[in-house]
Scaffold this active site. Structure first.
Site, PDB file in Angstrom:
ATOM      1  N   HIS A 148      -9.570   1.221   4.412  1.00 33.06           N
ATOM      2  CA  HIS A 148      -8.343   1.415   5.205  1.00 33.06           C
ATOM      3  C   HIS A 148      -8.658   2.358   6.379  1.00 33.06           C
ATOM      4  O   HIS A 148      -9.424   3.312   6.227  1.00 33.06           O
ATOM      5  CB  HIS A 148      -7.238   2.002   4.322  1.00 33.06           C
ATOM      6  CG  HIS A 148      -5.890   1.940   4.978  1.00 33.06           C
ATOM      7  ND1 HIS A 148      -5.514   2.811   5.981  1.00 33.06           N
ATOM      8  CD2 HIS A 148      -4.850   1.091   4.807  1.00 33.06           C
ATOM      9  CE1 HIS A 148      -4.288   2.502   6.376  1.00 33.06           C
ATOM     10  NE2 HIS A 148      -3.863   1.462   5.687  1.00 33.06           N
ATOM     11  N   SER A 201       3.092  -2.629  10.342  1.00 35.35           N
ATOM     12  CA  SER A 201       4.529  -2.721  10.641  1.00 35.35           C
ATOM     13  C   SER A 201       5.148  -4.070  10.268  1.00 35.35           C
ATOM     14  O   SER A 201       6.048  -4.556  10.956  1.00 35.35           O
ATOM     15  CB  SER A 201       4.784  -2.388  12.119  1.00 35.35           C
ATOM     16  OG  SER A 201       4.402  -1.053  12.395  1.00 35.35           O
ATOM     17  N   GLY A 248       2.382   1.798  10.832  1.00 38.25           N
ATOM     18  CA  GLY A 248       3.430   2.809  10.758  1.00 38.25           C
ATOM     19  C   GLY A 248       4.113   3.121  12.076  1.00 38.25           C
ATOM     20  O   GLY A 248       4.820   4.115  12.192  1.00 38.25           O
ATOM     21  N   ASN A 283       0.871  -1.175   0.000  1.00 34.57           N
ATOM     22  CA  ASN A 283       0.000   0.000   0.000  1.00 34.57           C
ATOM     23  C   ASN A 283       0.906   1.223   0.000  1.00 34.57           C
ATOM     24  O   ASN A 283       1.506   1.546   1.025  1.00 34.57           O
ATOM     25  CB  ASN A 283      -0.895  -0.019   1.240  1.00 34.57           C
ATOM     26  CG  ASN A 283      -1.689   1.261   1.399  1.00 34.57           C
ATOM     27  OD1 ASN A 283      -1.789   2.060   0.474  1.00 34.57           O
ATOM     28  ND2 ASN A 283      -2.256   1.468   2.586  1.00 34.57           N
ATOM     29  N   GLU A 328      -5.774  -5.055  10.292  1.00 35.49           N
ATOM     30  CA  GLU A 328      -4.757  -4.042  10.521  1.00 35.49           C
ATOM     31  C   GLU A 328      -5.069  -3.276  11.812  1.00 35.49           C
ATOM     32  O   GLU A 328      -5.867  -2.326  11.792  1.00 35.49           O
ATOM     33  CB  GLU A 328      -4.736  -3.038   9.359  1.00 35.49           C
ATOM     34  CG  GLU A 328      -4.359  -3.641   8.017  1.00 35.49           C
ATOM     35  CD  GLU A 328      -3.694  -2.618   7.119  1.00 35.49           C
ATOM     36  OE1 GLU A 328      -2.645  -2.941   6.576  1.00 35.49           O
ATOM     37  OE2 GLU A 328      -4.205  -1.490   6.991  1.00 35.49           O
ATOM     38  N   GLU A 361      -7.082   4.695   7.635  1.00 39.76           N
ATOM     39  CA  GLU A 361      -6.788   6.109   7.380  1.00 39.76           C
ATOM     40  C   GLU A 361      -7.956   6.780   6.659  1.00 39.76           C
ATOM     41  O   GLU A 361      -8.211   7.965   6.841  1.00 39.76           O
ATOM     42  CB  GLU A 361      -5.473   6.237   6.586  1.00 39.76           C
ATOM     43  CG  GLU A 361      -4.279   5.933   7.477  1.00 39.76           C
ATOM     44  CD  GLU A 361      -3.033   5.489   6.750  1.00 39.76           C
ATOM     45  OE1 GLU A 361      -2.951   5.606   5.511  1.00 39.76           O
ATOM     46  OE2 GLU A 361      -2.119   4.989   7.441  1.00 39.76           O
ATOM     47  N   LYS A 396       0.073   4.276  -0.320  1.00 41.98           N
ATOM     48  CA  LYS A 396      -0.560   5.481   0.241  1.00 41.98           C
ATOM     49  C   LYS A 396      -0.266   6.695  -0.664  1.00 41.98           C
ATOM     50  O   LYS A 396      -0.261   6.546  -1.880  1.00 41.98           O
ATOM     51  CB  LYS A 396      -0.086   5.710   1.681  1.00 41.98           C
ATOM     52  CG  LYS A 396      -0.187   4.458   2.530  1.00 41.98           C
ATOM     53  CD  LYS A 396       0.004   4.724   3.986  1.00 41.98           C
ATOM     54  CE  LYS A 396       0.024   3.411   4.742  1.00 41.98           C
ATOM     55  NZ  LYS A 396      -0.079   3.570   6.170  1.00 41.98           N
TER      56      LYS A 396
HETATM   57  C1  PEP Z   1      -0.940   0.080   6.042  1.00 42.40           C
HETATM   58  O1  PEP Z   1      -1.127   1.275   6.182  1.00 42.40           O
HETATM   59  O2  PEP Z   1      -1.748  -0.596   5.372  1.00 42.40           O
HETATM   60  C2  PEP Z   1       0.211  -0.513   6.705  1.00 42.40           C
HETATM   61  C3  PEP Z   1       0.158  -1.783   6.998  1.00 42.40           C
HETATM   62  O3  PEP Z   1       1.267   0.319   6.980  1.00 42.40           O
HETATM   63  P1  PEP Z   1       2.690  -0.084   7.653  1.00 42.40           P
HETATM   64  O4  PEP Z   1       3.130  -1.385   7.033  1.00 42.40           O
HETATM   65  O5  PEP Z   1       3.581   1.052   7.297  1.00 42.40           O
HETATM   66  O6  PEP Z   1       2.442  -0.243   9.116  1.00 42.40           O
END
Ligand code: PEP
Length: 249
Positions: free
Chosen positions: A92, A208, A169, A10, A163, A94, A12
Site C-alpha cells: 500500500h 475514493s 482519501g 481496507n 491506487e 501508505e 487501515k
Molecule cells: C486505500 O487507502 O486503499 C483507499 C482506497 O482509500 P480511500 O477509499 O479512502 O480513498
C-alpha cells in the site's frame, strides 16, 4: 473464463471490538452478493473478526517477507494464516511512503504470503506529480514489473490494486478513460509476466471509491473490483459498493 469481481475494504488503523458488529453486518450481506467481498483489518481484530463472521474473507494489511525472527512489530504469513486470515494487502502506498518499502520488499512480501496460502492484493499507483508530468502509465507499469511475485500458481489468489496516491482519501478520482488506460496497461504487464494466466489476475481500482461512483468504475474494461478505504468502515457505505459490483459482474 470471466473474472469474478472482488470488493475489498481496507480498514487501515481503524477498528476495535465495538466495530465487530459492523463486520458481521457486512459479512451477512456479502453472503448473497454476486461478487467476492473481503475486509482487511488491523492485526488486532483479525482473529475476533474471523470468529464473529465465520466463512467471510478477513485479511491483514501487510505481511513480513520472513517466516520468523527478530522483526519487532511485524507479522508473518504463517501468523496471519493461524489467526484465520485468507488474504493480505502488500505495498500500500501508505506503507511504501511511511515505512520506506521498496518494490523488492513488496515482491518478497507477496511471494511469502502466496507461498503460505494467503491471497494477495498488491498495490501500485502514481503520485500527483507523476500524473501531472504525463508519466503515470509507464511509472505504474514499471512499479508492477518490479514488484510482481514470481511463479504465481493460482492467479485467482493474486490481485493487483491500481491506487493513484493522489486519489486516496481525497475524493478525487481519475477520469474513466484514465482508469481504463491504466488497467489495460497493467493487464498487458500481467500477461507479459504470466502468459495467459495473466488474464485471470484481478485488477482492482482503489482511491475514493464510493456508492456514487462505483457502478461507473466497475463498468470499465479490466476493472475487476475495488479496494475501498474510508467507505468500507460502515456497512451503510460499503454495501452499496458491493451491490454495484454484483450488478456489474
Ligand atoms: C486505500 O487507502 O486503499 C483507499 C482506497 O482509500 P480511500 O477509499 O479512502 O480513498
Amino acid at each position: 473464463m470471466a473474472r469474478r469481481k472482488l470488493v475489498a475494504g481496507n480498514w487501515k488503523m481503524h477498528g476495535v471490538s465495538a466495530d465487530l458488529a459492523e463486520i458481521t453486518s457486512i459479512s451477512l450481506a456479502a453472503e448473497s452478493a454476486d461478487t467476492d467481498v473481503a475486509l482487511c483489518l488491523p492485526a488486532t481484530l483479525v482473529e475476533r473478526a474471523v470468529r464473529a463472521a465465520p466463512g467471510f474473507a478477513i485479511g491483514g494489511q501487510d505481511v513480513h517477507q520472513n517466516e520468523k525472527g527478530a522483526h519487532t512489530g511485524c507479522i508473518s504469513a504463517a501468523m496471519l494464516l493461524d489467526a484465520g486470515a485468507r488474504l493480505t494487502i502488500v505495498g500500500h502506498s501508505e506503507r511504501r511512503e511511511a515505512q520506506g518499502e521498496s518494490n523488492a520488499d513488496v515482491k518478497a512480501k507477496a511471494e511469502a504470503a502466496l507461498a503460505a496460502g494467503i491471497s494477495v492484493i498488491l498495490c501500485v499507483g502514481e503520485s500527483d506529480a507523476v500524473r501531472e508530468a504525463g508519466n503515470a502509465v509507464e511509472t505504474v507499469a514499471a512499479q508492477l514489473d518490479a514488484s510482481i511475485p514470481g511463479g504465481v500458481a493460482n492467479p485467482s489468489g493474486f490481485s493487483v490494486a491500481y491506487e493513484p496516491i493522489w486519489a486516496i482519501g481525497t475524493g478525487k478520482v481519475p477520469s474513466i478513460a484514465d482508469i481504463g488506460e491504466m488497467h489495460s496497461a497493467l493487464r498487458e504487464r500481467l500477461k507479459a509476466a504470466y502468459g495467459e494466466a495473466g488474464e485471470q489476475v484481478r485488477i482492482l481500482y482503489g482511491g475514493s471509491v464510493k456508492a456514487s461512483n462505483a457502478a461507473e468504475i466497475f463498468a470499465v474494461s479490466d476493472v475487476d473490483g475495488a479496494l475501498v478505504g474510508g467507505a468500507s468502515l460502515k456497512a451503510a457505505d460499503f454495501l452499496p459498493i458491493v451491490e454495484a459490483a454484483s450488478t456489474n459482474p
